[in-house]
Design a protein around this motif. Structure first.
Motif, mmCIF file in Angstrom:
data_model
loop_
_atom_site.group_PDB
_atom_site.id
_atom_site.type_symbol
_atom_site.label_atom_id
_atom_site.label_comp_id
_atom_site.label_asym_id
_atom_site.label_seq_id
_atom_site.Cartn_x
_atom_site.Cartn_y
_atom_site.Cartn_z
ATOM 1 N N GLU A 210 -5.133 12.082 10.868
ATOM 2 C CA GLU A 210 -4.435 11.013 10.143
ATOM 3 C C GLU A 210 -3.596 11.585 9.007
ATOM 4 N N LYS A 214 -1.609 4.624 3.263
ATOM 5 C CA LYS A 214 -2.600 3.734 3.862
ATOM 6 C C LYS A 214 -1.974 2.633 4.715
ATOM 7 N N ASP A 215 -0.791 2.166 4.338
ATOM 8 C CA ASP A 215 -0.176 1.076 5.106
ATOM 9 C C ASP A 215 0.787 1.585 6.174
ATOM 10 N N LYS A 219 -1.481 8.359 13.312
ATOM 11 C CA LYS A 219 -2.774 8.720 13.899
ATOM 12 C C LYS A 219 -2.552 9.420 15.233
ATOM 13 N N ALA A 239 3.178 6.953 18.357
ATOM 14 C CA ALA A 239 2.336 5.803 18.679
ATOM 15 C C ALA A 239 0.935 6.058 18.125
ATOM 16 N N THR A 240 0.312 5.016 17.601
ATOM 17 C CA THR A 240 -1.038 5.145 17.066
ATOM 18 C C THR A 240 -2.016 5.473 18.185
ATOM 19 N N THR A 433 -12.709 6.958 2.173
ATOM 20 C CA THR A 433 -12.874 6.751 0.737
ATOM 21 C C THR A 433 -12.374 5.365 0.334
ATOM 22 N N ARG A 434 -13.006 4.823 -0.664
ATOM 23 C CA ARG A 434 -12.624 3.512 -1.171
ATOM 24 C C ARG A 434 -11.227 3.580 -1.800
ATOM 25 N N ASN A 435 -10.443 2.545 -1.620
ATOM 26 C CA ASN A 435 -9.079 2.397 -2.140
ATOM 27 C C ASN A 435 -8.072 3.333 -1.479
ATOM 28 N N GLU B 29 9.020 4.073 17.742
ATOM 29 C CA GLU B 29 9.371 5.210 18.577
ATOM 30 C C GLU B 29 10.830 5.621 18.401
ATOM 31 N N GLU B 109 -10.589 -3.799 6.061
ATOM 32 C CA GLU B 109 -11.084 -2.461 6.382
ATOM 33 C C GLU B 109 -12.603 -2.396 6.476
ATOM 34 N N ARG B 150 -3.481 -1.650 10.127
ATOM 35 C CA ARG B 150 -2.216 -1.927 9.425
ATOM 36 C C ARG B 150 -2.408 -2.908 8.281
ATOM 37 N N PRO B 151 -3.051 -2.483 7.225
ATOM 38 C CA PRO B 151 -3.260 -3.388 6.082
ATOM 39 C C PRO B 151 -1.943 -3.656 5.338
ATOM 40 N N LEU B 154 -3.491 -2.808 -0.196
ATOM 41 C CA LEU B 154 -4.044 -1.464 -0.036
ATOM 42 C C LEU B 154 -5.295 -1.186 -0.851
ATOM 43 N N ALA B 155 -5.655 -2.065 -1.743
ATOM 44 C CA ALA B 155 -6.860 -1.819 -2.533
ATOM 45 C C ALA B 155 -8.107 -2.081 -1.692
ATOM 46 N N SER B 156 -9.239 -1.604 -2.181
ATOM 47 C CA SER B 156 -10.518 -1.881 -1.524
ATOM 48 C C SER B 156 -11.290 -2.868 -2.392
#
Lengths: 470, 173
Positions: A210, A214-215, A219, A239-240, A433-435, B29, B109, B150-151, B154-156
């Motif tokens: 990865e 994050k968004d 992968k 492609a993921t 990991t968080r966040n 792509e 998540e 795909r969030p 982005l926070a947890s």
């Protein structure tokens, strides 16, 4: 599955869709085949005895000193395996063995960089006095010899220093590119002889590499040896790719790809670099799994939003639906004898683990402790099931196939997706990991005491540990 | 609605850019061809009057925030807020019967990867089934689940997870 059968008969007709599917694939990479075992043993006599105790817990071994000096060579020769000849390679092999035994928290090995190097004749006649003075209980010797056909012969000997006796020896003939496999085979020989457990070092891991924020995570499907070496990316990342599983013979990898815009399971042939859909169907397919004999595939398919588990022969043909509840039934992991399947279902209202017969009959819940049970994986030894336990945080747990003896082995914020070492003694998983959402591969032994992070070039998830290689 | 109205004001010139943005999000792509230096003078176009039918921005302008519905943890049912939003979508798609669209199902998540793919699919189908019950032809609706991959937030934390548990209707052109 009709697709793959037809593709053989009508390759031209299907050339276009195949090419389209393959657009995210990198160059195919051949995999080393079987390692030839050679008779380096002049006496050809199986060593006996040497062990006067039994293993009850890995921690008992942490004080067992093992000296692993550089492997000797009969004649320092150039080899395609490295740039500086068989003598340097012998030292490198000893380093690999030392790292293997060190990294799993099992023993206290000392590597070649702080030990004298034995000469070639000493490999079969150790200088006992010099080793007993170093506090080493066990001694590993070995040699590297380059054959005229460029192949390497690697011999591996394990000695008990106090007994001044040989415990076991074995040799292998490997192509130069596969020299690390000889080091893993030697590690396995030592590990199995000293612990009585099955080997696991000479194995590979498929996982998801990865990168990116994050968004917008990229992968990619990737593979590596059990120690992280020989790393390769198999897909390009446009492609993921998710959830890979090595076939039992390492010839194929099943994984999920969005290459056509939808989540679908593909069977990727490592040698040819071609891939086919696990089933020719418009519905999303998820969670691929192999049967232990490699003859059947489990996949989960969502039809009108309802996900169930299906089985299909690896050669194609009719799929058999194994679950039919209105809830999400997904995943599935065969018992080693192939008679039963443990899987995950939310039919009770939340994710819990269930066992059924391989034909789908006799489905019954086995997880009744607090929290949720997800991603169950049956140990190759058959005695344990590893799973993701969700109770606030996500952690890796194990339980018996009847659901008893539940133990939590990890304490991360989000640890998920356990996969077993070939010998059923170690579990890998991925930790997020968080966040930040950074992911990494970890492994833990069944005591929960020996946990470590696996080195990967980039972030990593979804490890899938393959069996011991032939 | 204030958000979408202010968007209208700025949307006139960026309509095509927005459409491209939506497009590239869906089809990673392919990159658009590199711009070429050209001596031809750009042809003056008629003053834009707003997003054109068949684009995501036109859809967003028409229904506002109702392009996305949100779910409670582990749930996939359509609550009254969701129903109101889907009714707005259904009215839009009734007015433009030539349009087809995709419902993307997502999760937060805090779930395992495979289960979340199945849960996202279930959410997308819940939204689809509700739209079909309101008269939208089933053949116009494609569903795809991205699980937790795909969030948008982005926070947890609980607020971010609530934003990510969603089914988003997207017009791809």
């Amino acid at each position: 599955m009709k697709f793959s059968v037809l593709a053989l008969a009508l390759p031209l007709l299907f050339a276009a869709p195949l090419a389209a599917q393959n657009q995210d694939l990198g160059e195919p990479v051949g995999d080393g085949g079987e390692v030839e075992t050679t008779g380096v043993d002049p006496s050809n006599e199986e060593a006996e005895g040497g062990l006067t105790f039994t293993v009850t817990d890995e921690s008992d071994w942490e004080d067992l000193g093992i000296a692993i000096p550089a492997f000797a060579t009969d004649r320092d020769r150039a080899t395609p395996a490295n740039s500086s000849g068989t003598a340097a390679l012998g030292r490198e092999i000893a380093r690999v063995i030392t790292a293997n035994l060190q990294n799993n928290g099992l023993f206290k090995p000392t590597g070649p960089d702080s030990l004298p190097s034995p000469d070639f004749p000493q490999i079969t006649a150790p200088s006992w006095s010099s080793w007993s003075g170093r506090g080493a209980e066990m001694l590993v010797h070995g040699y590297v010899r380059a054959r005229s056909d460029d192949r390497l012969v690697v011999g591996c000997y394990l000695y008990d220093v106090a007994l001044q006796d040989e415990l076991i020896r074995e040799g292998w003939v490997v192509p130069p590119a596969d020299w690390r496999r000889a080091a893993h085979k030697c590690s396995d020989l030592i590990y199995a002889r000293l612990t009585g457990e099955d080997p696991f070092f000479d194995s590979r891991i498929a996982y998801i590499a990865e990168t990116g924020p994050k968004d917008a995570r990229v992968k990619r499907l990737a593979v590596m040896d059990s120690d992280g070496a020989n790393h390769r990316f198999l897909t390009l990342g446009s492609a993921t790719a998710l959830t890979p599983r090595y076939s039992p013979d390492y010839s194929k990898i099943m994984y999920l790809s969005y290459v056509d815009g939808n989540p679908r399971i593909y069977v990727y042939d490592i040698g040819s670099g071609s891939q086919t859909l696990v089933t020719q169907n418009a519905n999303p397919t998820l969670a691929p799994r192999w049967s232990p004999d490699g003859q059947h595939i489990l996949y989960s398919m969502a039809v009108a939003g309802n996900t169930d588990i299906y089985r299909v022969p690896v050669t194609g043909g009719q799929s058999t639906r194994l679950t039919d509840t209105p809830g999400i039934d997904i995943g599935g992991s065969y018992s080693p004898d192939g008679s039963k399947i443990v899987f995950e279902s939310d039919r009770s209202g939340e994710q819990q683990c269930y066992v059924m017969n391989a034909d789908g009959t006799n489905q019954r819940r086995i997880s009744f402790f607090g929290g949720r049970c997800a991603t169950p994986e049956w140990s190759p030894r058959g005695d344990q099931i590893a799973f993701t336990r969700i109770a606030g945080d996500f952690n890796i747990g194990v339980m018996t196939p009847a659901g008893g003896g539940m133990r939590i082995l990890t304490d991360g914020w989000q640890d998920e997706a356990p996969t077993w070492a070939p010998n059923g003694r170690i579990i890998q998983f991925f930790r997020t990991t968080r966040n930040a959402g950074r992911s990494s591969l970890w492994q833990v032994d069944l005591t929960g005491r020996n946990e470590r992070r696996l080195p990967t070039p980039v972030d990593a998830s979804d490890p899938a540990w393959g069996p011991i290689r032939p | 609605m204030t958000i979408s109205l202010s968007k209208v004001a700025t949307a006139t010139l960026v309509t095509s850019a927005l459409a491209l943005g939506a497009c590239s999000k869906k089809a990673p792509e392919e990159l658009p061809p590199a711009p070429t230096t050209s001596t031809t003078t750009p042809t003056p176009t008629a003053a834009p009057t707003g997003p054109t039918v068949g684009t995501q921005s036109h859809f967003e302008q028409a229904v506002g925030s109702s392009t996305v519905i949100y779910f409670d943890t582990d749930r996939y049912n359509i609550d009254t807020t969701d129903a109101t939003a889907l009714q707005a979508q259904a009215q839009y798609f009734a007015r433009y019967p030539q349009l087809t669209f995709t419902i993307e199902g997502h999760t937060d998540e805090r779930g395992t990867r495979e289960y979340n793919l199945a849960l996202g699919e279930r959410r997308a189908n819940s939204a689809k089934n509700y739209l079909v019950s309101l008269g939208v032809d089933t053949n116009r609706i494609r569903t795809v689940s991205y699980g937790k991959e795909r969030p948008v937030a982005l926070a947890s934390n609980a607020a971010a997870w609530a934003q990510n548990r969603r089914a988003a209707s997207i017009i791809i052109n």
